[in-house]
Motif scaffolding. Sequence first.
Motif, mmCIF file in Angstrom:
data_model
loop_
_atom_site.group_PDB
_atom_site.id
_atom_site.type_symbol
_atom_site.label_atom_id
_atom_site.label_comp_id
_atom_site.label_asym_id
_atom_site.label_seq_id
_atom_site.Cartn_x
_atom_site.Cartn_y
_atom_site.Cartn_z
ATOM 1 N N ASP A 30 6.804 33.810 125.964
ATOM 2 C CA ASP A 30 5.497 34.263 126.198
ATOM 3 C C ASP A 30 5.939 36.046 125.872
ATOM 4 O O ASP A 30 7.208 36.348 126.079
ATOM 5 N N ILE A 31 5.303 36.868 125.247
ATOM 6 C CA ILE A 31 5.584 38.172 125.176
ATOM 7 C C ILE A 31 5.577 39.138 126.325
ATOM 8 O O ILE A 31 6.360 40.194 126.205
ATOM 9 N N ASP A 32 5.434 38.513 127.688
ATOM 10 C CA ASP A 32 5.684 39.391 128.681
ATOM 11 C C ASP A 32 6.906 39.115 129.346
ATOM 12 O O ASP A 32 6.998 39.859 130.484
ATOM 13 N N PHE A 33 7.781 38.271 128.998
ATOM 14 C CA PHE A 33 8.986 38.187 129.643
ATOM 15 C C PHE A 33 9.607 39.706 129.681
ATOM 16 O O PHE A 33 9.921 40.341 128.491
ATOM 17 N N PRO A 34 10.180 40.022 130.777
ATOM 18 C CA PRO A 34 10.626 41.445 130.870
ATOM 19 C C PRO A 34 12.141 41.565 130.220
ATOM 20 O O PRO A 34 12.624 42.503 129.802
ATOM 21 N N ALA A 35 12.980 40.298 130.063
ATOM 22 C CA ALA A 35 14.178 40.319 129.615
ATOM 23 C C ALA A 35 14.233 39.401 128.210
ATOM 24 O O ALA A 35 13.744 38.282 128.313
ATOM 25 N N LYS A 36 14.509 39.938 127.171
ATOM 26 C CA LYS A 36 14.485 39.032 126.059
ATOM 27 C C LYS A 36 15.959 39.190 125.288
ATOM 28 O O LYS A 36 16.544 40.283 125.181
ATOM 29 N N GLY A 37 16.127 37.898 124.578
ATOM 30 C CA GLY A 37 17.560 37.877 123.900
ATOM 31 C C GLY A 37 17.435 37.006 122.898
ATOM 32 O O GLY A 37 16.448 35.979 122.665
ATOM 33 N N TYR A 38 18.436 37.154 121.994
ATOM 34 C CA TYR A 38 18.452 36.583 120.759
ATOM 35 C C TYR A 38 20.008 35.963 120.342
ATOM 36 O O TYR A 38 20.740 36.888 120.658
ATOM 37 N N ALA A 39 19.923 34.983 119.761
ATOM 38 C CA ALA A 39 21.200 34.557 119.092
ATOM 39 C C ALA A 39 20.841 33.649 117.951
ATOM 40 O O ALA A 39 20.028 32.935 117.773
ATOM 41 N N LYS A 40 22.017 33.760 116.822
ATOM 42 C CA LYS A 40 21.947 33.036 115.753
ATOM 43 C C LYS A 40 23.415 32.405 115.388
ATOM 44 O O LYS A 40 24.269 33.250 115.415
ATOM 45 N N SER A 41 23.305 31.268 114.751
ATOM 46 C CA SER A 41 24.467 30.505 114.262
ATOM 47 C C SER A 41 24.746 30.999 113.067
ATOM 48 O O SER A 41 23.816 30.883 111.996
ATOM 49 N N ARG A 42 26.224 31.400 113.057
ATOM 50 C CA ARG A 42 26.613 31.863 111.452
ATOM 51 C C ARG A 42 26.900 30.700 110.764
ATOM 52 O O ARG A 42 26.849 30.494 109.535
ATOM 53 N N THR A 43 27.094 29.455 111.295
ATOM 54 C CA THR A 43 27.390 28.281 110.734
ATOM 55 C C THR A 43 26.083 27.631 109.972
ATOM 56 O O THR A 43 26.057 27.203 109.021
ATOM 57 N N CYS A 44 24.996 27.506 110.994
ATOM 58 C CA CYS A 44 24.001 26.672 110.156
ATOM 59 C C CYS A 44 22.507 27.440 110.153
ATOM 60 O O CYS A 44 21.633 27.041 109.613
ATOM 61 N N GLY A 45 22.503 28.642 110.647
ATOM 62 C CA GLY A 45 21.362 29.512 110.689
ATOM 63 C C GLY A 45 20.488 29.149 111.782
ATOM 64 O O GLY A 45 19.255 29.782 111.916
#
Length: 149
Positions: A30-45
Amino acid sequence: MPEAASGNAAKLYTPSVLALSVELAAYPLDIDFPAKGYAKSRTCGSEVRVGLEIDDAGAVRRIGMAVAACAVGQASAALFAADAKGRRAKEIKDQMGAMERWIAGEGPAPALPRLELIEPARAYPARHEAILLPWRAALDALSQAGNSG
């Protein structure tokens, strides 16, 4: 598809792994989560977006995820999400370290329910980053929320 490739896929994409992938539906982002994070693999995208709600004691109260990854990456995200509630940043960081060592064959399996379902992916280094993405995204969310300890 060549027979060898087909056999490898059968080892990775078992009915149990595919069933785990479906479990992600229980953790909408949901857009209302107060803490947001992101991670992306350099190997496979592969990409994982995580939303967290943290309680006053610094533990995960609620989690949501958006995962764009292979079935192994999705299964790993489902395992992480099912285990994250009640965990604090240090526990998530420690578990990620244990996962890194386990994947590399340098340590025992971490205490994570149903981890044996993705164990065959340890033999495929190209899948390792996708497996670790949920932990990385959660730690990113916690650090951005000022809760990295």
